[in-house]
Enzyme design. Structure first.
Site, PDB file in Angstrom:
ATOM      1  N   LYS A 276      47.060  28.785  41.185  1.00  0.00           N
ATOM      2  CA  LYS A 276      47.693  29.068  42.483  1.00  0.00           C
ATOM      3  C   LYS A 276      47.207  28.137  43.590  1.00  0.00           C
ATOM      4  O   LYS A 276      47.996  27.614  44.348  1.00  0.00           O
ATOM      5  CB  LYS A 276      47.372  30.500  42.913  1.00  0.00           C
ATOM      6  CG  LYS A 276      48.450  31.473  42.661  1.00  0.00           C
ATOM      7  CD  LYS A 276      48.320  32.790  43.405  1.00  0.00           C
ATOM      8  CE  LYS A 276      47.002  33.238  43.874  1.00  0.00           C
ATOM      9  NZ  LYS A 276      45.901  33.625  43.178  1.00  0.00           N
TER      10      LYS A 276
ATOM     11  N   ARG B  39      47.913  41.499  47.140  1.00  0.00           N
ATOM     12  CA  ARG B  39      47.271  41.719  45.848  1.00  0.00           C
ATOM     13  C   ARG B  39      47.563  43.119  45.312  1.00  0.00           C
ATOM     14  O   ARG B  39      47.142  43.457  44.219  1.00  0.00           O
ATOM     15  CB  ARG B  39      45.744  41.598  45.974  1.00  0.00           C
ATOM     16  CG  ARG B  39      45.225  40.190  46.161  1.00  0.00           C
ATOM     17  CD  ARG B  39      45.223  39.404  44.863  1.00  0.00           C
ATOM     18  NE  ARG B  39      43.957  38.813  44.477  1.00  0.00           N
ATOM     19  CZ  ARG B  39      43.388  37.749  45.019  1.00  0.00           C
ATOM     20  NH1 ARG B  39      43.933  37.145  46.038  1.00  0.00           N
ATOM     21  NH2 ARG B  39      42.259  37.282  44.547  1.00  0.00           N
TER      22      ARG B  39
ATOM     23  N   ARG C 241      35.875  26.394  36.110  1.00  0.00           N
ATOM     24  CA  ARG C 241      36.342  25.970  37.437  1.00  0.00           C
ATOM     25  C   ARG C 241      35.184  25.644  38.394  1.00  0.00           C
ATOM     26  O   ARG C 241      34.224  26.387  38.502  1.00  0.00           O
ATOM     27  CB  ARG C 241      37.212  27.082  38.035  1.00  0.00           C
ATOM     28  CG  ARG C 241      37.775  26.722  39.388  1.00  0.00           C
ATOM     29  CD  ARG C 241      38.948  27.564  39.740  1.00  0.00           C
ATOM     30  NE  ARG C 241      38.581  28.897  40.177  1.00  0.00           N
ATOM     31  CZ  ARG C 241      39.443  29.738  40.735  1.00  0.00           C
ATOM     32  NH1 ARG C 241      40.709  29.401  40.891  1.00  0.00           N
ATOM     33  NH2 ARG C 241      39.046  30.937  41.100  1.00  0.00           N
TER      34      ARG C 241
ATOM     35  N   ARG D  60      31.834  28.934  42.033  1.00  0.00           N
ATOM     36  CA  ARG D  60      31.833  30.154  42.845  1.00  0.00           C
ATOM     37  C   ARG D  60      31.116  31.265  42.102  1.00  0.00           C
ATOM     38  O   ARG D  60      31.246  31.379  40.893  1.00  0.00           O
ATOM     39  CB  ARG D  60      33.273  30.598  43.121  1.00  0.00           C
ATOM     40  CG  ARG D  60      33.898  29.896  44.296  1.00  0.00           C
ATOM     41  CD  ARG D  60      35.399  30.055  44.346  1.00  0.00           C
ATOM     42  NE  ARG D  60      35.874  31.407  44.058  1.00  0.00           N
ATOM     43  CZ  ARG D  60      37.152  31.763  44.136  1.00  0.00           C
ATOM     44  NH1 ARG D  60      38.069  30.886  44.508  1.00  0.00           N
ATOM     45  NH2 ARG D  60      37.529  32.986  43.853  1.00  0.00           N
TER      46      ARG D  60
ATOM     47  N   ARG E  65      36.556  40.716  37.128  1.00  0.00           N
ATOM     48  CA  ARG E  65      37.516  40.280  38.117  1.00  0.00           C
ATOM     49  C   ARG E  65      38.935  40.308  37.542  1.00  0.00           C
ATOM     50  O   ARG E  65      39.868  40.797  38.171  1.00  0.00           O
ATOM     51  CB  ARG E  65      37.137  38.846  38.462  1.00  0.00           C
ATOM     52  CG  ARG E  65      37.588  38.380  39.777  1.00  0.00           C
ATOM     53  CD  ARG E  65      36.851  37.099  40.056  1.00  0.00           C
ATOM     54  NE  ARG E  65      37.665  36.319  40.930  1.00  0.00           N
ATOM     55  CZ  ARG E  65      37.912  35.042  40.768  1.00  0.00           C
ATOM     56  NH1 ARG E  65      37.416  34.387  39.758  1.00  0.00           N
ATOM     57  NH2 ARG E  65      38.668  34.423  41.627  1.00  0.00           N
TER      58      ARG E  65
END
Ligand code: AMP
Length: 222
Positions: free
Chosen positions: A20, A95, A134, A167, A178
């Site tokens: 995204k 969300r 990531r 992160r 998550r």
């Protein structure tokens, strides 16, 4: 009170790791829309240690959603910024169904509605693999991936030269928690926009350029 008018509104949907952020940067530039990413707004608040950041940090570190009221207030404030008047690309909001309903009401007050909700669809197993690799840059959050999009120089952002870091919520222990929480909520939001007739599903398991071009074509076919 009369609210600032808003032009075109696009809601970009996808699970964490679906690409995204990468696609939102491309699309907002190509379409001339302000890129409004609630995750980026929260990360900036945490970095600057604002009262909002202090509230958000614990939820973010645990991979949980920040409470709706806090998130909605932040988003509504962002909608009042001058650059939102030319149209917005929302990334990471809504969300859940409550946020989607509040957004519809807020847009109606501003003479707008969600024009399209492109959904970047990626299978769950691939999401887990992607999130583990990531890395993002300290200066602006530009995203990289160990396998699919490595930087030219390891550990350094190609665009602004700042350090790359992982992160806290992309670390392996947090990734599963998550995803578990957020995939359920995403399904609700996808259903909400499908019912509204604005959902546009795009296959997100292909290359970045291919996904961008699919997104641009569903968005221009108005
Ligand atoms: P993201 O960069 O979109 O993955 O967001 C990072 C984190 O910010 C999420 O895991 C949540 O803790 C928080 N967050 C971002 N957007 C929202 C939202 N719309 N509602 C609640 N929490 C959010």
């Amino acid at each position: 009170m009369s609210e600032q008018k808003i032009g075109r509104v696009v809601v970009l949907l996808g699970a964490p790791g679906a690409g995204k952020g990468t696609q939102a940067a491309i699309l907002s530039e190509r379409l001339g829309l302000a890129h409004v990413a609630t995750g980026d707004l929260f990360r900036a608040a945490v970095r600057d240690k604002t009262p909002l950041g202090v509230i958000a940090k614990g939820y973010m570190d645990r991979g949980e959603l920040v409470p709706d009221q806090v998130t909605i207030d932040m988003l509504l404030e962002r909608l009042g910024s001058p650059d939102a008047a030319g149209g917005i690309l929302l990334d990471g909001f809504p969300r859940n169904t409550v946020q989607a309903e509040v957004l519809d009401m807020a847009l109606a007050d501003r003479g707008a509605s969600v024009e399209a909700a492109p959904y970047i669809e990626v299978p769950e197993a691939e999401l887990v693999a992607r999130l583990g690799g990531r890395w993002i840059c300290r200066a602006a959050g530009h995203p990289y991936h160990e396998v699919t999009k490595p930087p030219v120089k390891p550990g350094v952002c190609d665009i602004d030269g700042s350090e790359l870091y992982q992160r806290d919520d992309d670390k392996p222990a947090t990734v599963q928690a998550r995803l578990r929480q957020q995939l359920g909520a995403l399904e609700q939001v996808v259903g909400y926009y499908r019912n509204a007739g604005v959902l546009k599903t795009v296959d997100g398991s292909r290359g970045i350029d291919q996904v961008s071009s699919d997104l641009l074509s569903v968005l221009s076919a108005r």
